[in-house]
Design a protein around this motif. Structure first.
Motif, mmCIF file in Angstrom:
data_model
loop_
_atom_site.group_PDB
_atom_site.id
_atom_site.type_symbol
_atom_site.label_atom_id
_atom_site.label_comp_id
_atom_site.label_asym_id
_atom_site.label_seq_id
_atom_site.Cartn_x
_atom_site.Cartn_y
_atom_site.Cartn_z
ATOM 1 N N ASP A 21 -18.507 -3.245 -1.230
ATOM 2 C CA ASP A 21 -17.247 -3.015 -1.936
ATOM 3 C C ASP A 21 -17.307 -3.562 -3.353
ATOM 4 O O ASP A 21 -16.771 -2.966 -4.289
ATOM 5 N N GLU A 22 -17.957 -4.713 -3.508
ATOM 6 C CA GLU A 22 -18.062 -5.303 -4.846
ATOM 7 C C GLU A 22 -18.896 -4.404 -5.762
ATOM 8 O O GLU A 22 -18.524 -4.169 -6.917
ATOM 9 N N LEU A 23 -20.008 -3.909 -5.257
ATOM 10 C CA LEU A 23 -20.844 -3.047 -6.093
ATOM 11 C C LEU A 23 -20.153 -1.722 -6.400
ATOM 12 O O LEU A 23 -20.317 -1.170 -7.484
ATOM 13 N N ARG A 24 -19.390 -1.204 -5.457
ATOM 14 C CA ARG A 24 -18.648 0.027 -5.726
ATOM 15 C C ARG A 24 -17.639 -0.195 -6.842
ATOM 16 O O ARG A 24 -17.481 0.639 -7.726
ATOM 17 N N GLY A 25 -16.940 -1.326 -6.812
ATOM 18 C CA GLY A 25 -15.991 -1.628 -7.878
ATOM 19 C C GLY A 25 -16.674 -1.798 -9.212
ATOM 20 O O GLY A 25 -16.181 -1.309 -10.239
ATOM 21 N N LEU A 26 -17.830 -2.477 -9.219
ATOM 22 C CA LEU A 26 -18.580 -2.650 -10.455
ATOM 23 C C LEU A 26 -19.048 -1.301 -10.996
ATOM 24 O O LEU A 26 -18.964 -1.044 -12.203
ATOM 25 N N ALA A 27 -19.545 -0.431 -10.120
ATOM 26 C CA ALA A 27 -20.012 0.887 -10.548
ATOM 27 C C ALA A 27 -18.864 1.720 -11.110
ATOM 28 O O ALA A 27 -19.028 2.440 -12.104
ATOM 29 N N ALA A 28 -17.688 1.640 -10.490
ATOM 30 C CA ALA A 28 -16.536 2.387 -10.986
ATOM 31 C C ALA A 28 -16.134 1.917 -12.388
ATOM 32 O O ALA A 28 -15.784 2.723 -13.257
ATOM 33 N N LEU A 29 -16.192 0.604 -12.611
ATOM 34 C CA LEU A 29 -15.876 0.071 -13.933
ATOM 35 C C LEU A 29 -16.880 0.577 -14.969
ATOM 36 O O LEU A 29 -16.502 0.941 -16.092
ATOM 37 N N ILE A 30 -18.157 0.624 -14.604
ATOM 38 C CA ILE A 30 -19.172 1.083 -15.554
ATOM 39 C C ILE A 30 -19.008 2.567 -15.862
ATOM 40 O O ILE A 30 -19.205 3.004 -17.011
ATOM 41 N N VAL A 31 -18.632 3.372 -14.880
ATOM 42 C CA VAL A 31 -18.335 4.788 -15.149
ATOM 43 C C VAL A 31 -17.200 4.902 -16.161
ATOM 44 O O VAL A 31 -17.250 5.717 -17.091
ATOM 45 N N LEU A 32 -16.174 4.090 -15.972
ATOM 46 C CA LEU A 32 -15.049 4.094 -16.905
ATOM 47 C C LEU A 32 -15.516 3.729 -18.312
ATOM 48 O O LEU A 32 -15.147 4.395 -19.288
ATOM 49 N N LEU A 33 -16.333 2.690 -18.436
ATOM 50 C CA LEU A 33 -16.845 2.298 -19.751
ATOM 51 C C LEU A 33 -17.704 3.415 -20.357
ATOM 52 O O LEU A 33 -17.637 3.679 -21.567
ATOM 53 N N PHE A 34 -18.502 4.066 -19.527
ATOM 54 C CA PHE A 34 -19.333 5.171 -19.999
ATOM 55 C C PHE A 34 -18.474 6.284 -20.589
ATOM 56 O O PHE A 34 -18.758 6.806 -21.680
#
Length: 373
Positions: A21-34
């Motif tokens: 769950d933590e990595l999914r949240g981190l990945a979602a944040l990085i998509v947003l930044l991208f």
């Protein structure tokens, strides 16, 4: 995006792989930044953030197998699984399409020469609401398959692979899954190398590439789940390594296709494997919160960024934003949190209840007459 999938099994299992769950949240944040960088012209800080989609596909394979693998074919039918997936995914899909349509219509009113036709917008809305791609060339959106809300392309493939898994793959032997994963890896590498990019699937001409991405990612997640009992519990070192590998794959500013292929086929799978070995570790501050709202972040952020970009250009005359565009991240996270709590979860319950009632009514209607007496 798996980015919308939550473990729904018993509490002890739910926490067994909490670090996912933590990595999914981190990945979602990085998509947003991208997308802040690509959609507003702001300086890029997540150069290959689009590869997070491949990580979401891998997560999806693992999490669905964990949540539903033992139930399918036992006490859960394919239809029941399909209803649950539709109830889980469609509320955010519909809200994202509504936001995207509002933006597309505003753009058509403000700058018709730089927009698709009204009929094209409405036709795209109708298809994208059903999670189906548009197949024609738009005057402004080109061959984009989901012009109303771009990230829906991955949710389309997510739904496809979910149904293929529930209808066929769920009964496959471990060895078959391994062979299919290796074959899909070769196909994906060949397609990305031929196209010169891993950024496949969001345009009509590259839809087969998107199918290759979801097939490899989902299958790899299934394979990891199939062998999970043989994996060691490595705790915090594994969690730290997985987090570093995920961030490196998505942020390091190298764009050569050989690099992105390596990230997709080697580094991201290794990150998932280590994350599973990390188990219940909690490492990244705020990541559990991001994991809880990750699906809404992914499904809703692009219309907000498009609106911001259009307004900024109209009022400043600049076609590219500066670092101030990243302030939108806080607004989008707040909107995603509100949407998750007050819209998505209640809508899921209502939709699931409605679909279940319709299914029960259909079964009653199909009973022989004497069975009703």
């Amino acid at each position: 995006m798996s980015k919308g999938i939550r473990m729904t099994t018993a509490p002890q299992r739910q926490s067994r792989y909490a670090f996912l769950d933590e990595l999914r949240g981190l990945a979602a944040l990085i998509v947003l930044l991208f997308h802040v960088g690509t959609r507003t012209g702001a300086p890029a800080i997540a150069a290959n953030g689009y590869l997070a989609v491949d990580f979401f596909f891998m997560l999806s394979g693992f999490v669905l197998a964990e949540a539903y693998g033992s139930k399918l074919g036992a006490d859960m039918t394919f239809r029941e699984f399909a209803r649950r997936r539709l109830a889980r995914m469609m509320p955010i899909v519909v809200l994202g399409v509504c936001l995207g349509t509002a933006y597309a219509l505003l753009r058509w009113i403000a700058a018709p020469a730089r927009s698709d036709s009204l009929s094209g917008i409405l036709a795209s809305t109708a298809l994208n609401t059903l999670l189906l791609p548009k197949w024609w060339h738009g005057s402004a959106t080109g061959w984009e398959a989901f012009p109303i809300n771009g990230p829906l392309w991955s949710l389309f493939f997510e739904m496809v692979i979910n149904f293929v898994w529930a209808g066929w793959l769920v009964a496959r032997h471990k060895g078959t899954l391994v062979l299919l994963t290796l074959a899909s890896m070769v196909v994906l590498a060949a397609m990305a190398g031929n196209a010169g990019t891993m950024d496949l699937g969001w345009e009509v001409p590259s839809l087969l590439g998107g199918l290759a991405r979801v097939t490899f990612g989902f299958l790899f997640g299934l394979v990891v789940h199939a062998f999970r009992e043989h994996l060691p519990v490595l705790g915090k070192p594994a969690a730290l390594a997985a987090g570093i590998m995920l961030v490196a794959a998505l942020v390091i500013p190298l764009h050569a296709v050989s690099w992105t292929i390596a990230m997709t086929l080697v580094v991201l799978p290794a990150a998932l494997l280590l994350a599973v070995c990390a188990g219940r570790q909690h490492l990244i501050p705020g990541a559990p919160f991001l994991g809880a709202i990750s699906y809404a972040v992914y499904g809703l952020h692009v219309p907000f960024l498009a609106l911001y970009s259009g307004m900024a250009e109209r009022f400043t005359g600049r076609s590219e934003a500066g670092f101030e565009a990243y302030l939108m991240v806080f607004l989008i996270l707040a909107v995603a949190a509100l949407a998750t709590t007050f819209y998505d979860r209640p809508a899921q319950r209502i939709l699931r209840r409605t679909l279940d009632q319709g299914s029960r009514a259909a079964r009653r209607g199909s009973l022989p007459r004497d069975a009703l007496s």
